[in-house]
Design a protein around this motif. Structure first.
Motif, PDB file in Angstrom:
ATOM      1  N   LEU A   1      59.515  44.363  45.359  1.00  0.00           N
ATOM      2  CA  LEU A   1      58.397  44.684  46.253  1.00  0.00           C
ATOM      3  C   LEU A   1      57.229  43.740  46.008  1.00  0.00           C
ATOM      4  N   ALA A   2      57.011  43.349  44.742  1.00  0.00           N
ATOM      5  CA  ALA A   2      55.886  42.476  44.403  1.00  0.00           C
ATOM      6  C   ALA A   2      56.244  40.993  44.478  1.00  0.00           C
ATOM      7  N   GLY A   3      57.534  40.664  44.625  1.00  0.00           N
ATOM      8  CA  GLY A   3      57.951  39.262  44.748  1.00  0.00           C
ATOM      9  C   GLY A   3      58.008  38.504  43.430  1.00  0.00           C
ATOM     10  N   LEU A   4      58.006  39.232  42.305  1.00  0.00           N
ATOM     11  CA  LEU A   4      57.903  38.583  40.991  1.00  0.00           C
ATOM     12  C   LEU A   4      59.275  38.236  40.407  1.00  0.00           C
ATOM     13  N   PRO A   5      59.313  37.284  39.450  1.00  0.00           N
ATOM     14  CA  PRO A   5      60.577  36.973  38.784  1.00  0.00           C
ATOM     15  C   PRO A   5      60.875  37.980  37.675  1.00  0.00           C
ATOM     16  N   ALA A   6      62.145  38.273  37.458  1.00  0.00           N
ATOM     17  CA  ALA A   6      62.557  39.158  36.368  1.00  0.00           C
ATOM     18  C   ALA A   6      63.962  38.796  35.928  1.00  0.00           C
TER      19      ALA A   6
ATOM     20  N   LYS B   1      51.744  49.970  52.619  1.00  0.00           N
ATOM     21  CA  LYS B   1      50.490  50.141  51.865  1.00  0.00           C
ATOM     22  C   LYS B   1      50.785  50.486  50.412  1.00  0.00           C
ATOM     23  N   VAL B   2      51.775  51.324  50.195  1.00  0.00           N
ATOM     24  CA  VAL B   2      52.172  51.639  48.811  1.00  0.00           C
ATOM     25  C   VAL B   2      52.699  50.378  48.134  1.00  0.00           C
ATOM     26  N   ARG B   3      53.405  49.550  48.905  1.00  0.00           N
ATOM     27  CA  ARG B   3      53.892  48.282  48.356  1.00  0.00           C
ATOM     28  C   ARG B   3      52.724  47.444  47.831  1.00  0.00           C
ATOM     29  N   ARG B   4      51.654  47.394  48.585  1.00  0.00           N
ATOM     30  CA  ARG B   4      50.458  46.656  48.142  1.00  0.00           C
ATOM     31  C   ARG B   4      49.926  47.245  46.838  1.00  0.00           C
ATOM     32  N   ARG B   5      49.902  48.570  46.729  1.00  0.00           N
ATOM     33  CA  ARG B   5      49.435  49.226  45.500  1.00  0.00           C
ATOM     34  C   ARG B   5      50.281  48.800  44.297  1.00  0.00           C
ATOM     35  N   ILE B   6      51.585  48.731  44.525  1.00  0.00           N
ATOM     36  CA  ILE B   6      52.508  48.357  43.439  1.00  0.00           C
ATOM     37  C   ILE B   6      52.266  46.902  43.031  1.00  0.00           C
ATOM     38  N   ALA B   7      52.083  46.031  44.009  1.00  0.00           N
ATOM     39  CA  ALA B   7      51.807  44.620  43.701  1.00  0.00           C
ATOM     40  C   ALA B   7      50.467  44.492  42.965  1.00  0.00           C
TER      41      ALA B   7
ATOM     42  N   THR C   1      46.160  55.755  50.068  1.00  0.00           N
ATOM     43  CA  THR C   1      46.242  54.384  50.577  1.00  0.00           C
ATOM     44  C   THR C   1      45.095  54.087  51.549  1.00  0.00           C
ATOM     45  N   ALA C   2      44.037  54.885  51.458  1.00  0.00           N
ATOM     46  CA  ALA C   2      42.893  54.654  52.348  1.00  0.00           C
ATOM     47  C   ALA C   2      42.334  53.248  52.097  1.00  0.00           C
ATOM     48  N   GLY C   3      42.182  52.481  53.162  1.00  0.00           N
ATOM     49  CA  GLY C   3      41.587  51.147  53.050  1.00  0.00           C
ATOM     50  C   GLY C   3      42.504  50.092  52.468  1.00  0.00           C
TER      51      GLY C   3
ATOM     52  N   ASP D   1      45.419  47.336  52.651  1.00  0.00           N
ATOM     53  CA  ASP D   1      46.093  46.489  53.637  1.00  0.00           C
ATOM     54  C   ASP D   1      47.597  46.616  53.491  1.00  0.00           C
ATOM     55  N   PRO D   2      48.336  46.852  54.567  1.00  0.00           N
ATOM     56  CA  PRO D   2      49.796  46.884  54.434  1.00  0.00           C
ATOM     57  C   PRO D   2      50.323  45.519  53.991  1.00  0.00           C
ATOM     58  N   MET D   3      51.340  45.541  53.136  1.00  0.00           N
ATOM     59  CA  MET D   3      51.895  44.295  52.602  1.00  0.00           C
ATOM     60  C   MET D   3      53.240  44.040  53.261  1.00  0.00           C
ATOM     61  N   ALA D   4      53.319  42.971  54.046  1.00  0.00           N
ATOM     62  CA  ALA D   4      54.548  42.699  54.783  1.00  0.00           C
ATOM     63  C   ALA D   4      55.365  41.608  54.119  1.00  0.00           C
ATOM     64  N   SER D   5      54.711  40.764  53.325  1.00  0.00           N
ATOM     65  CA  SER D   5      55.402  39.624  52.740  1.00  0.00           C
ATOM     66  C   SER D   5      55.169  39.594  51.242  1.00  0.00           C
ATOM     67  N   ALA D   6      56.175  39.149  50.504  1.00  0.00           N
ATOM     68  CA  ALA D   6      56.097  39.152  49.050  1.00  0.00           C
ATOM     69  C   ALA D   6      55.243  38.006  48.515  1.00  0.00           C
TER      70      ALA D   6
END
Lengths: 95, 490
Positions: free
Chosen positions: B436-441, B383-389, A46-48, A50-55
């Protein structure tokens, strides 16, 4: 990460949940097994990132700083375990 | 069975509008069905007087030519939605006899359109569970049973009461909520249709909060079209929820019945997990074949971070829950356990008021947010959540929707998974990614397994593209021609 009974006691205190002494060891084992399963996140690079706080990527809307509701203590207090004279009644907090 | 309880919502609305039967008649038929189905434990509160009052008001509006989109249709409400003057508990002892002095926006929208409330539906406590076994009111029993067996099965969770009530013809449709799969997994386990819309479509105002960045309301219904009708009423911008989307709500129903010809469908290879029952594997392949027959192009796609979604969820959701549930302190509403000092009141109230699974999640959430662990756990999970999105963004660059199974198994026996929290969490392996990604399903029934239990297929769409999901689901529903019904034993 292994969670021991002392950590469970500390976290339960932070969370304001009473746990009896005989529950601390079983809870420590349960929480440890969950946290060990979660450890696999360390495999993700996860280097670099951005943390995701909102969907959704929207900026939060602002509104005028004015009173929009209020003066309604009746309904607000209607479910209170203790209420008197328009106030919540709570245990004494100063000696 | 009464003929007025087996109808689809669409057929019921047509019958009401053409005055073949009254709102009072169809409401009474459902109240009778609910009364004779108490063995299912689907309702935590029946509201017959309110239902009949609402039905009579609907009949008056129909007579005056002033009918709303759902006028006179009796539905059920998950007990996570606050309903004015009607006890709302989130299936937790900690809320006790809480009677909201306000109405959630989603239910207010349904009443605005003329729907009739039959009562409040059972669920896992605070929506935390996949089998309904964490409810303070005891578990809901799935109306479905394995062929030749009397074993009691779970309807799934957390919206188990909503799913069971729809499957057993106790309601024409129901509200539900989905934080990690709580609409889609029970829909899959009960042969019903459920959709979690894009995060922000439905207002969260007045819905008891579990994990605010993941929680989203949606309907459970008997058909794809019924789900579309309900979702349209439930959706819409609400200034009382700052994450509610300002976008216009489409006429979702108009997407059902359109041809999906030419749409590109992705099949994510990471959803082919070890130990998946062969029947689910073959239903998935059958779904692909149905979409190809309907003129879709189907391609394999990769969502490489899929396996990290559940562990990331089990940091993010408990962290948000530990914060949201801090409000239950025995001071302003709900349970209060008296003790000599304020801190002891808090601790005793919360110890007595929360069930084991809720406590477990509050403790995990408090732990991962506590000093020294925040970066290692909470920030890492975000951060992993961002990867998944990002995985989804990548996939939706080349496809219009994704097709997957909804759940890794059919309905299982009560008590079968309740001793191992992680085994229970794995129920959400295919559903949690989109929260986690906020998508519809959307989940719809595709067939039954060898024991005659329903299995669901899941369609995942781009943000705000529920319309494409309704088109594809309509085509799959037609191809699957799912007619199986639970044999009545209750």
């Amino acid at each position: 990460m292994t969670i021991d009974a002392a950590t469970v006691r500390k976290v339960a205190k932070l969370a304001h949940i009473r746990e009896s002494d005989d529950r601390l060891a079983p809870l420590a084992a349960e929480l440890s097994s969950i946290m060990q399963w979660i450890e696999q996140l360390n495999e993700v690079d996860t280097a670099g990132v951005d943390p995701m706080a909102s969907a959704v990527a929207v900026s939060l809307p602002l509104r005028e700083d004015v009173v929009t509701a209020g003066g309604d203590s009746g309904p607000v207090l209607a479910n209170a375990p203790g209420a008197r004279g328009g106030f919540f009644v709570v245990p004494k907090v100063v000696e | 069975m009464n003929a007025l309880t087996g109808l689809t919502l669409k057929a019921a609305l047509e019958g009401l509008r053409s005055r073949r039967f009254s709102a009072e008649e169809i409401t009474r038929a459902h109240l009778d069905a609910i009364e004779s189905a108490r063995a299912l434990n689907a309702f935590v509160l029946e509201t017959p007087d309110k239902a009949l009052d609402m039905a009579r008001a609907s009949d008056a509006r129909i007579a005056a030519g002033d009918a709303g989109a759902l006028e006179g249709a009796p539905i059920g409400v998950k007990d996570l939605f606050c309903t004015r003057g009607v006890r709302s508990t989130a299936a937790s002892r900690v809320l006790g006899n809480f009677i909201p002095p306000y109405e959630s926006t989603v239910t207010a929208n349904l009443w605005r359109d003329g729907a009739v409330m039959l009562g409040k539906l059972n669920m896992d406590e605070f929506a935390m569970g996949s089998s309904n076994e964490t409810s303070a009111f005891g578990p809901v029993i799935n109306p479905w049973r394995s062929a030749g067996s009397n074993q009691q099965l779970t309807p799934g969770g957390s919206s188990g009461g909503s799913a069971a009530a729809v499957a057993a013809d106790l309601v024409l449709g129901a509200t539900a909520t989905d934080t990690g799969g709580s609409i889609r997994q029970p829909a899959s386990l009960t042969g019903t249709v459920g959709i979690k819309p894009t995060y922000g479509r439905c207002s969260r105002w007045g819905v008891v909060a579990f994990a605010s960045s993941l929680d989203q309301a949606g309907p459970i219904a008997r058909t794809v079209e019924d789900a579309a009708i309900l979702l349209r009423s439930m959706s819409g911008h609400d200034e009382k929820d700052s994450t509610s989307l300002p976008n216009e709500v489409p006429d979702f129903q108009s997407f059902v019945g359109r041809s999906p010809k030419g749409l590109r469908i992705g099949v994510p290879k990471e959803y082919r997990v070890d130990g998946m029952p062969p029947e689910i594997e073959s239903l998935w392949a059958q779904g692909v074949a149905w979409l190809k027959d309907a003129g879709c192009e189907v391609v394999e796609v990769s969502l490489p971070h899929t396996r990290y979604a559940l562990p990331a969820y089990y940091i993010i959701a408990p962290a948000e829950a530990s914060s949201n549930l801090a409000r239950y302190d025995g001071m302003r509403y709900g349970l209060r356990v008296d003790a000599p000092t304020l801190n002891e009141v808090y601790e005793s109230t919360r110890a007595a008021g929360f069930g084991d699974e809720v406590k477990r999640r509050i403790l995990i959430g408090t732990y991962v947010l506590s000093a020294g662990y925040y970066d290692a756990y909470y920030l890492k999970a975000q951060k992993v959540r961002r990867r998944i999105a990002d995985d989804f963004d990548q996939a939706f660059g080349s496809v219009d929707a994704l097709l997957t199974p909804t759940a890794p198994s059919a309905a299982f026996g009560l008590g079968e998974n309740s001793s191992d929290p992680v085994a229970m969490y794995l129920n959400d392996i295919f559903t949690v990614t989109v929260n986690l990604a906020g998508l519809p399903a959307l989940s719809l029934p595709g067939g039954v397994d060898a024991k005659g239990l329903p299995l669901g297929l899941q369609l995942i769409g781009r943000a705000l593209d529920e319309g494409t999901l309704f088109t594809l689901a309509g085509a799959l529903e037609q191809a699957a021609d799912f007619k199986a019904r639970p044999a009545r034993w209750w």
